[in-house]
Design a protein around this motif. Structure first.
Motif, PDB file in Angstrom:
ATOM      1  N   SER A   1     -58.779  65.644 -24.983  1.00 25.74           N
ATOM      2  CA  SER A   1     -57.353  65.796 -25.270  1.00 25.74           C
ATOM      3  C   SER A   1     -56.620  66.388 -24.082  1.00 25.74           C
ATOM      4  O   SER A   1     -55.550  65.906 -23.685  1.00 25.74           O
ATOM      5  N   LEU A   2     -57.201  67.426 -23.485  1.00 25.82           N
ATOM      6  CA  LEU A   2     -56.565  68.077 -22.343  1.00 25.82           C
ATOM      7  C   LEU A   2     -56.508  67.142 -21.139  1.00 25.82           C
ATOM      8  O   LEU A   2     -55.469  67.031 -20.471  1.00 25.82           O
ATOM      9  N   THR A   3     -57.596  66.456 -20.873  1.00 29.28           N
ATOM     10  CA  THR A   3     -57.637  65.531 -19.731  1.00 29.28           C
ATOM     11  C   THR A   3     -56.631  64.410 -19.900  1.00 29.28           C
ATOM     12  O   THR A   3     -55.916  64.038 -18.957  1.00 29.28           O
ATOM     13  N   SER A   4     -56.565  63.857 -21.101  1.00 24.50           N
ATOM     14  CA  SER A   4     -55.639  62.758 -21.363  1.00 24.50           C
ATOM     15  C   SER A   4     -54.191  63.196 -21.201  1.00 24.50           C
ATOM     16  O   SER A   4     -53.370  62.472 -20.619  1.00 24.50           O
ATOM     17  N   ALA A   5     -53.867  64.389 -21.716  1.00 23.04           N
ATOM     18  CA  ALA A   5     -52.489  64.870 -21.634  1.00 23.04           C
ATOM     19  C   ALA A   5     -52.059  65.116 -20.197  1.00 23.04           C
ATOM     20  O   ALA A   5     -50.915  64.824 -19.814  1.00 23.04           O
ATOM     21  N   LEU A   6     -52.954  65.627 -19.374  1.00 22.34           N
ATOM     22  CA  LEU A   6     -52.602  65.951 -17.989  1.00 22.34           C
ATOM     23  C   LEU A   6     -52.488  64.704 -17.118  1.00 22.34           C
ATOM     24  O   LEU A   6     -51.747  64.703 -16.128  1.00 22.34           O
ATOM     25  N   GLY A   7     -53.221  63.654 -17.479  1.00 19.77           N
ATOM     26  CA  GLY A   7     -53.178  62.456 -16.656  1.00 19.77           C
ATOM     27  C   GLY A   7     -53.610  62.752 -15.230  1.00 19.77           C
ATOM     28  O   GLY A   7     -54.622  63.410 -15.006  1.00 19.77           O
ATOM     29  N   SER A   8     -52.812  62.309 -14.278  1.00 19.24           N
ATOM     30  CA  SER A   8     -53.140  62.524 -12.859  1.00 19.24           C
ATOM     31  C   SER A   8     -52.371  63.698 -12.258  1.00 19.24           C
ATOM     32  O   SER A   8     -52.378  63.884 -11.042  1.00 19.24           O
ATOM     33  N   ARG A   9     -51.726  64.491 -13.101  1.00 17.07           N
ATOM     34  CA  ARG A   9     -50.874  65.576 -12.593  1.00 17.07           C
ATOM     35  C   ARG A   9     -51.690  66.651 -11.879  1.00 17.07           C
ATOM     36  O   ARG A   9     -52.811  66.982 -12.274  1.00 17.07           O
ATOM     37  N   THR A  10     -51.081  67.212 -10.840  1.00 19.35           N
ATOM     38  CA  THR A  10     -51.634  68.370 -10.145  1.00 19.35           C
ATOM     39  C   THR A  10     -50.554  69.443 -10.089  1.00 19.35           C
ATOM     40  O   THR A  10     -49.356  69.155 -10.232  1.00 19.35           O
TER      41      THR A  10
END
Length: 303
Positions: free
Chosen positions: A57-66
């Protein structure tokens, strides 16, 4: 002109978290707020919805954001810390964990504790404990934070800060109910149960806490740091300030040897040494200076 920072705040929808977000926005930073979606974030931020305790869930929500900085307001267990470290390694230059004075719960020192008194590198981590059990987590809050710090300290190439927060007071949105508890007893003259030996503790005003986190976002130090206003306060100090705000009330104390005591009364020392943060450049105020204001803010609606 300073370059706008990309800042991710995990949680942060209430109390000093929402004040931190306001300060970041006022400074021109680009703020992303991640939470479960149960309450809306302030206007003007990017809102991501995820279960931070679920890696997918966390990985999906963040996408490619840094991000330049991540401020994690709601990391309570080593399991949550493990997920955050795995997902955010390589995505942020700096990670700021909101920790707590409770990490020192096993320390038995009359002198104010320093960050080195609990080195997270030396803290054991047990992911097998029932961290998902709300009752277990409530009774092991300090241990959860200790082990969360240990997880981040063990991460290579993961610059982190653990802000060990003193007891926070003030604001008209204090959700803890601790000051209103005392106010009701001072008004009625109902005895206030405290330990026979009632130790003082360190505190910080909600606005100063938000200031400290905002300041920390802009620094480059790492590791644990204590956040506490100068000076100690006792339960008697708190009740005296409340009684001054409620002149018809009276603080009556009942000393108990065994049994439940009032909030913010302690059988052991709870003072934190804030000299590391002071040396790094943050200027704390004396707790006694802001205490009357904190009482007025919290109890103003009850006048």
């Amino acid at each position: 002109m300073r370059k706008a920072r990309e800042v991710l705040v995990i949680g942060g929808n209430r109390y000093f978290g929402k004040r931190l977000i306001a300060r970041l926005q006022a400074a021109g930073d680009r703020v992303t707020v991640l939470n479960r979606g149960s309450s809306p974030p302030p206007p003007g931020v990017v809102h991501l919805v995820a279960d931070r305790g679920d890696q997918k869930s966390l990985t999906s929500a963040l996408g490619s954001r840094t991000f330049d900085v991540v401020v994690d307001q709601v990391c309570y267990t080593p399991r949550q810390a493990e997920i955050a470290r795995r997902v955010l390694t390589g995505r942020t230059r700096r990670y700021v964990l909101t920790s707590t004075v409770e990490v020192y719960e096993y320390e038995d020192s009359i002198a104010p504790v320093r960050e080195t008194d609990v080195d997270p590198v030396d803290v054991g981590v047990d992911l097998g404990l029932p961290w998902d059990d709300p009752e277990f987590l409530e009774t092991h809050y300090g241990e959860g934070k200790r082990q969360a710090e240990a997880v981040f300290a063990a991460g290579r190439d993961f610059p982190y800060v653990a802000v060990r927060v003193a007891h926070v007071l003030g604001g008209d949105d204090d959700f803890t109910g601790r000051m209103t508890y005392y106010a009701s007893r001072v008004r009625s003259g109902t005895p206030i149960p405290v330990p026979v030996v009632n130790h003082p503790a360190t505190y910080i005003h909600v606005e100063e806490m938000a200031d400290f986190l905002f300041w920390t976002v802009g620094q480059d130090f790492t590791g644990p740091v204590n956040a506490a206003s100068h000076g100690l306060l006792t339960t008697e100090d708190l009740c005296a300030a409340i009684a001054a705000h409620l002149p018809d009330g009276q603080a009556v104390f009942q000393h108990v040897e065994v049994g439940e005591v009032s909030p913010l009364s302690f059988t052991r020392a709870y003072g934190m040494d804030n000299s590391r943060a002071t040396r790094l450049g943050f200027r704390f105020t004396p707790a006694r200076q802001w205490l009357p204001k904190a009482v007025a803010e919290t109890l103003g609606r009850d006048d």
